[in-house]
Design a protein around this motif. Structure first.
Motif, mmCIF file in Angstrom:
data_model
loop_
_atom_site.group_PDB
_atom_site.id
_atom_site.type_symbol
_atom_site.label_atom_id
_atom_site.label_comp_id
_atom_site.label_asym_id
_atom_site.label_seq_id
_atom_site.Cartn_x
_atom_site.Cartn_y
_atom_site.Cartn_z
ATOM 1 N N VAL A 40 -41.848 22.093 -20.939
ATOM 2 C CA VAL A 40 -40.476 21.697 -20.621
ATOM 3 C C VAL A 40 -40.230 21.841 -19.121
ATOM 4 C CG1 VAL A 40 -38.043 22.255 -21.000
ATOM 5 C CG2 VAL A 40 -39.669 22.449 -22.895
ATOM 6 N N SER A 41 -39.628 20.811 -18.519
ATOM 7 C CA SER A 41 -39.181 20.895 -17.132
ATOM 8 C C SER A 41 -37.674 21.082 -17.136
ATOM 9 C CB SER A 41 -39.532 19.624 -16.361
ATOM 10 O OG SER A 41 -40.917 19.527 -16.192
ATOM 11 N N ALA A 42 -37.206 22.146 -16.489
ATOM 12 C CA ALA A 42 -35.779 22.447 -16.396
ATOM 13 C C ALA A 42 -35.387 22.452 -14.930
ATOM 14 C CB ALA A 42 -35.498 23.800 -17.043
ATOM 15 N N PHE A 43 -34.192 21.940 -14.633
ATOM 16 C CA PHE A 43 -33.782 21.717 -13.256
ATOM 17 C C PHE A 43 -32.530 22.512 -12.897
ATOM 18 C CE2 PHE A 43 -36.001 18.062 -14.871
ATOM 19 C CZ PHE A 43 -36.922 17.797 -13.878
ATOM 20 N N PHE A 44 -32.469 22.954 -11.647
ATOM 21 C CA PHE A 44 -31.311 23.693 -11.154
ATOM 22 C C PHE A 44 -30.281 22.731 -10.573
ATOM 23 C CE2 PHE A 44 -34.601 26.886 -11.267
ATOM 24 C CZ PHE A 44 -33.925 27.969 -11.805
ATOM 25 N N ASP A 45 -29.050 22.798 -11.089
ATOM 26 C CA ASP A 45 -27.942 21.990 -10.575
ATOM 27 C C ASP A 45 -27.234 22.687 -9.423
ATOM 28 O OD1 ASP A 45 -28.377 20.012 -12.480
ATOM 29 O OD2 ASP A 45 -27.085 20.998 -13.934
ATOM 30 N N ALA A 46 -27.533 23.964 -9.225
ATOM 31 C CA ALA A 46 -26.903 24.761 -8.168
ATOM 32 C C ALA A 46 -27.893 25.813 -7.695
ATOM 33 C CB ALA A 46 -25.641 25.437 -8.707
ATOM 34 N N ASN A 47 -27.590 26.429 -6.569
ATOM 35 C CA ASN A 47 -28.410 27.537 -6.081
ATOM 36 C C ASN A 47 -28.205 28.740 -6.996
ATOM 37 O OD1 ASN A 47 -29.139 25.918 -3.920
ATOM 38 N ND2 ASN A 47 -27.647 26.825 -2.545
ATOM 39 N N ASP A 82 -43.884 28.374 -1.847
ATOM 40 C CA ASP A 82 -44.053 29.823 -1.885
ATOM 41 C C ASP A 82 -43.021 30.519 -2.780
ATOM 42 O OD1 ASP A 82 -41.898 29.207 -0.293
ATOM 43 O OD2 ASP A 82 -42.301 30.764 1.175
ATOM 44 N N ILE A 83 -42.589 29.884 -3.850
ATOM 45 C CA ILE A 83 -41.575 30.481 -4.720
ATOM 46 C C ILE A 83 -42.194 31.641 -5.490
ATOM 47 C CG2 ILE A 83 -40.014 30.113 -6.655
ATOM 48 C CD1 ILE A 83 -39.904 27.164 -5.818
ATOM 49 N N VAL A 84 -41.573 32.794 -5.368
ATOM 50 C CA VAL A 84 -42.018 33.986 -6.076
ATOM 51 C C VAL A 84 -40.854 34.478 -6.935
ATOM 52 C CG1 VAL A 84 -42.841 36.352 -5.847
ATOM 53 C CG2 VAL A 84 -43.611 34.605 -4.220
ATOM 54 N N LEU A 85 -41.133 34.666 -8.207
ATOM 55 C CA LEU A 85 -40.098 35.176 -9.117
ATOM 56 C C LEU A 85 -40.404 36.608 -9.492
ATOM 57 C CD1 LEU A 85 -39.627 32.086 -11.434
ATOM 58 C CD2 LEU A 85 -38.273 32.732 -9.445
ATOM 59 N N PRO A 86 -39.423 37.468 -9.684
ATOM 60 C CA PRO A 86 -38.004 37.158 -9.605
ATOM 61 C C PRO A 86 -37.569 36.894 -8.174
ATOM 62 C CG PRO A 86 -38.320 39.493 -9.950
ATOM 63 C CD PRO A 86 -39.683 38.868 -10.003
ATOM 64 N N GLY A 87 -36.580 36.025 -8.064
ATOM 65 C CA GLY A 87 -36.071 35.669 -6.758
ATOM 66 C C GLY A 87 -35.146 34.476 -6.838
ATOM 67 N N PRO A 88 -34.659 34.007 -5.693
ATOM 68 C CA PRO A 88 -33.725 32.885 -5.676
ATOM 69 C C PRO A 88 -34.430 31.547 -5.860
ATOM 70 C CG PRO A 88 -34.161 33.612 -3.447
ATOM 71 C CD PRO A 88 -34.883 34.564 -4.366
ATOM 72 N N MET A 89 -33.682 30.597 -6.434
ATOM 73 C CA MET A 89 -34.140 29.213 -6.486
ATOM 74 C C MET A 89 -32.975 28.324 -6.101
ATOM 75 S SD MET A 89 -36.932 28.947 -9.549
ATOM 76 C CE MET A 89 -37.479 27.352 -8.974
ATOM 77 N N SER A 90 -33.281 27.168 -5.540
ATOM 78 C CA SER A 90 -32.256 26.291 -4.983
ATOM 79 C C SER A 90 -31.998 25.078 -5.853
ATOM 80 C CB SER A 90 -32.691 25.812 -3.591
ATOM 81 O OG SER A 90 -32.925 26.916 -2.743
ATOM 82 N N GLN A 91 -30.847 24.471 -5.626
ATOM 83 C CA GLN A 91 -30.488 23.239 -6.315
ATOM 84 C C GLN A 91 -31.597 22.219 -6.130
ATOM 85 O OE1 GLN A 91 -26.868 21.500 -4.876
ATOM 86 N NE2 GLN A 91 -26.954 19.807 -6.303
ATOM 87 N N GLY A 92 -31.962 21.528 -7.212
ATOM 88 C CA GLY A 92 -33.008 20.511 -7.150
ATOM 89 C C GLY A 92 -34.390 21.030 -7.484
ATOM 90 N N GLU A 93 -34.570 22.343 -7.445
ATOM 91 C CA GLU A 93 -35.868 22.906 -7.815
ATOM 92 C C GLU A 93 -35.968 22.980 -9.333
ATOM 93 O OE1 GLU A 93 -36.870 25.446 -3.835
ATOM 94 O OE2 GLU A 93 -35.837 26.508 -5.434
ATOM 95 N N GLN A 94 -37.159 23.289 -9.821
ATOM 96 C CA GLN A 94 -37.341 23.280 -11.266
ATOM 97 C C GLN A 94 -38.205 24.431 -11.742
ATOM 98 O OE1 GLN A 94 -39.272 19.530 -12.094
ATOM 99 N NE2 GLN A 94 -41.255 20.480 -12.238
ATOM 100 N N LEU A 95 -38.051 24.703 -13.025
ATOM 101 C CA LEU A 95 -38.950 25.616 -13.731
ATOM 102 C C LEU A 95 -39.687 24.790 -14.756
ATOM 103 C CD1 LEU A 95 -36.736 28.734 -14.549
ATOM 104 C CD2 LEU A 95 -38.465 28.534 -12.776
#
Length: 104
Positions: A40-47, A82-95
Motif C-alpha cells: 500500500v502507498s499512503a500519502f501525506f496531505d500535510a506536514n 534520507d528519511i529516518v523514522l521516527p521523525g517528521p515527514m512532509s506534504q507530498g511524501e509517502q509511506l
C-alpha cells in the motif's frame, strides 16, 4: 483520495494513530481483496511532525471483513532520500506499507 488510520495498537485506536490518504482504488482493494499480502502507498496531505517507525495495522472501517496488519513501513520521497523514522515527514511524501491480511 480516501483516508485510512495507521494504528499503533492492533484492534484499538489511540492518540498516536495517524490519518493518511490512499487512492480510492487502493481503499476499495483493501476492502475486498483476499490476497494474503498487499503493498500500500499512503500519502501525506500535510506536514506531520512525528511519524512512527512502526504501526500495527491499517484501519479502514468496522465493516471491513479483514484486519490489515502492517509488517513493514518504508518512507519515501522524490526530494529527500534520507528519511529516518521516527521523525517528521512532509506534504507530498509517502509511506509504503507491506500489509498482511487476516479475516476478522
Amino acid at each position: 483520495m480516501a483516508l485510512v488510520t495507521l494504528r499503533t495498537k492492533l484492534g484499538e485506536s489511540s492518540p498516536t494513530d495517524l490519518r493518511i490518504s490512499v487512492q480510492d482504488r487502493t481503499y476499495e482493494h483493501l476492502m475486498v481483496t483476499i490476497s494474503p499480502e498487499v503493498r500500500v502507498s499512503a500519502f501525506f496531505d500535510a506536514n506531520i511532525p512525528e511519524v512512527a517507525a512502526e504501526y500495527a495495522e491499517i484501519f479502514l472501517t468496522e465493516e471491513c471483513p479483514f484486519i490489515s496488519v502492517i509488517t513493514k513501513v518504508i518512507p519515501g520521497s522524490r526530494k529527500r532520500k534520507d528519511i529516518v523514522l521516527p521523525g517528521p515527514m512532509s506534504q507530498g511524501e509517502q509511506l509504503t506499507l507491506i500489509v498482511e491480511r487476516r479475516r476478522k
